[in-house]
Design a protein around this motif. Structure first.
Motif, PDB file in Angstrom:
ATOM      1  N   HIS A 274      32.109 -21.896 -40.071  1.00 27.65           N
ATOM      2  CA  HIS A 274      32.190 -21.099 -38.844  1.00 27.65           C
ATOM      3  C   HIS A 274      30.952 -21.327 -37.969  1.00 27.65           C
ATOM      4  O   HIS A 274      29.820 -21.312 -38.473  1.00 27.65           O
ATOM      5  N   MET A 276      29.333 -19.447 -35.963  1.00 25.18           N
ATOM      6  CA  MET A 276      28.359 -18.344 -35.836  1.00 25.18           C
ATOM      7  C   MET A 276      27.803 -17.898 -37.191  1.00 25.18           C
ATOM      8  O   MET A 276      27.110 -16.892 -37.282  1.00 25.18           O
ATOM      9  N   VAL A 277      28.136 -18.653 -38.252  1.00 31.84           N
ATOM     10  CA  VAL A 277      27.673 -18.273 -39.594  1.00 31.84           C
ATOM     11  C   VAL A 277      26.668 -19.308 -40.088  1.00 31.84           C
ATOM     12  O   VAL A 277      26.955 -20.506 -40.126  1.00 31.84           O
ATOM     13  N   VAL A 310      24.332 -14.313 -40.530  1.00 34.62           N
ATOM     14  CA  VAL A 310      24.825 -14.503 -39.167  1.00 34.62           C
ATOM     15  C   VAL A 310      23.783 -15.226 -38.328  1.00 34.62           C
ATOM     16  O   VAL A 310      22.597 -14.863 -38.348  1.00 34.62           O
ATOM     17  N   THR A 320      27.755  -7.708 -34.903  1.00 33.91           N
ATOM     18  CA  THR A 320      29.028  -8.148 -35.482  1.00 33.91           C
ATOM     19  C   THR A 320      29.694  -6.993 -36.228  1.00 33.91           C
ATOM     20  O   THR A 320      30.889  -6.713 -36.040  1.00 33.91           O
ATOM     21  N   ASP A 375      36.192 -12.858 -37.610  1.00 37.83           N
ATOM     22  CA  ASP A 375      36.005 -13.990 -36.693  1.00 37.83           C
ATOM     23  C   ASP A 375      35.875 -13.494 -35.248  1.00 37.83           C
ATOM     24  O   ASP A 375      34.947 -13.885 -34.526  1.00 37.83           O
ATOM     25  N   LEU A 378      32.489 -11.756 -34.800  1.00 34.74           N
ATOM     26  CA  LEU A 378      31.374 -12.718 -34.703  1.00 34.74           C
ATOM     27  C   LEU A 378      31.327 -13.335 -33.309  1.00 34.74           C
ATOM     28  O   LEU A 378      30.254 -13.462 -32.709  1.00 34.74           O
ATOM     29  N   HIS A 382      28.460 -12.691 -30.421  1.00 29.83           N
ATOM     30  CA  HIS A 382      27.714 -13.858 -29.958  1.00 29.83           C
ATOM     31  C   HIS A 382      27.706 -13.897 -28.427  1.00 29.83           C
ATOM     32  O   HIS A 382      26.692 -14.283 -27.817  1.00 29.83           O
TER      33      HIS A 382
END
Ligand SMILES: *Cc1c(COP(=O)(O)O)cnc(C)c1O
Length: 384
Positions: A274, A276-277, A310, A320, A375, A378, A382
């Motif tokens: 992912h 943003m991870v 994150v 998040t 998802d 996140l 962001h």
């Protein structure tokens, strides 16, 4: 269930197949009595005297848990903390214990404060490294080595068999907090542990509606007698209604844990890619440091707990958690509803938990719904 020839999953579903001998009820009653009548000859032929020591409503949950763990006996307690602390209070001031640096935070605090003031010498070590455990034990002085595996909240895995050998060579017992693994995935006594501890608040009950704890022993020895005595003297027993609820919850332990494992594994793999991870902490990922030991020690899955780190740090992590719709923002784990938690906030100053970490307890909702919800949270965090 004659001879216990059926699998652990079948034994759990039917609570060992118990049927009331008089009414033929398939579910036991709740015994409310706090005291029991003496016989005319002054004996207590039922073996029951007063309900601070035990209660017939505990019997089924204790027998079922002992069977699931492959132990000799089990005791249920008023909380996971009262079960775990009893293991240390059953030692004597001056005794030395070795415990993990990364473990359930409230027990770590209790060991660093109360247990130390009471006179235990407590060494905190990196329990994922066998050499660190071996270097910390003092033959003849160390009485208990404690593991938690996988360990809150970064899910490091300790090698139970290696730790048992190290502990036993030094003359110490090995206790394992197996709350997260559950007997569905790991049976620590088979790997040489002497005592298994559970926060039964979590997976064993599974419905976020009681606080409870449990201990299971490999054998009925003097240490086990002291644990039983501590529970009776301090009165850290479970209420009878809570004991009944615990047994009711344990009947679905296997399908709940197996479902959560499947969702957690798939989620871990998807979040690993992912944007943003920054990192996914889960023993089921081949890239995870403890994966090889976990693969040996955990059967049928790697658990329902994982953490993500994150990108964007603490603020992005909290933002998040603020934007999920299906996940519930709450502490605790192992319930049917999925929980998300910014763990460093609750552990407070001095925590080894990274500030960008979100702890995820995967429940029994649809796994795709859970992924999609986190998802979108996140992405919205962001872009905020
Ligand atoms: C929750 C928890 C405990 C403490 O149990 P309580 O039932 O809350 O007292 C101990 N160990 C682990 C791993 C836990 O998750």
């Amino acid at each position: 269930m004659k001879g216990l020839k059926f699998s652990a999953a079948s034994q759990a579903a039917q609570a060992l197949g118990w049927i009331d001998p008089v009414t033929k009820a398939v579910v036991p009653p709740i015994h409310m009595a706090s005291t029991y009548q003496r016989d005319e000859d002054n004996a207590y032929s039922s073996g029951r005297v007063y309900a601070r020591a035990d209660n017939p409503t505990f019997d089924q949950a204790e027998a079922t848990l002992a069977a699931l763990e492959g132990g000799a006996k089990a005791l249920i307690f008023s909380s996971g903390m009262s079960a775990a602390s009893a293991c240390f209070l059953a030692l004597a001031p001056g005794d030395h214990v070795v415990v993990p640096k990364v473990m359930y935070w409230a027990l770590r605090n209790w060991l660093a404060t109360f247990a130390t003031h009471w006179g235990l010498e407590v060494d905190f070590v990196d329990a994922e490294i066998n050499d660190a455990l071996a270097a910390a034990v003092q033959p003849g002085r160390t009485k208990l080595v404690w593991l938690e595996t996988p360990a809150n909240p970064t899910w490091g895995v300790s090698d139970i068999a290696a730790a048992a050998e190290i502990a036993h060579k030094a003359g110490a017992l090995l206790g394992v907090d197996s709350t997260v693994a559950t007997p569905v995935l790991t049976r620590p006594l088979e790997f040489g542990a002497d005592i298994v501890m559970h926060s039964a608040t979590k997976y064993l009950n599974g419905h976020s509606d009681i606080i409870a704890g449990a201990l299971v022993t490999a054998r009925e020895d003097a240490y086990w007698t002291r644990l039983r005595t501590i529970r009776a003297q301090l009165g850290t027993i479970l209420g009878q209604t809570e004991a009944w609820l615990l047994m009711r919850g344990m009947r679905t332990l296997f399908p709940r844990v197996q479902w959560a494992c499947r969702s957690a594994q798939s989620m871990a793999e998807r979040f690993a890619d992912h944007p943003m991870v920054a990192d996914v902490l889960y023993p089921g990922l081949p890239s995870f440091a403890g994966h090889a030991v976990a693969a040996r020690q955990m059967k049928g899955g790697f658990g329902g707990m994982l953490s993500i780190r994150v990108k964007g740090g603490e603020r992005a992590a909290i933002a998040t958690a603020a934007r999920v719709e299906l996940w519930k923002r709450a502490t605790s784990l192992g319930g049917v509803e999925s929980l998300i938690e910014h763990r460093a906030s609750i552990e407070g100053p001095g925590t080894p938990c990274p500030p960008d970490l979100l702890r995820l307890s995967v429940g029994v909702e649809d796994g795709n719904d859970l992924y999609d919800d986190l998802d979108q949270a996140l992405r919205r965090a962001h872009n905020a």
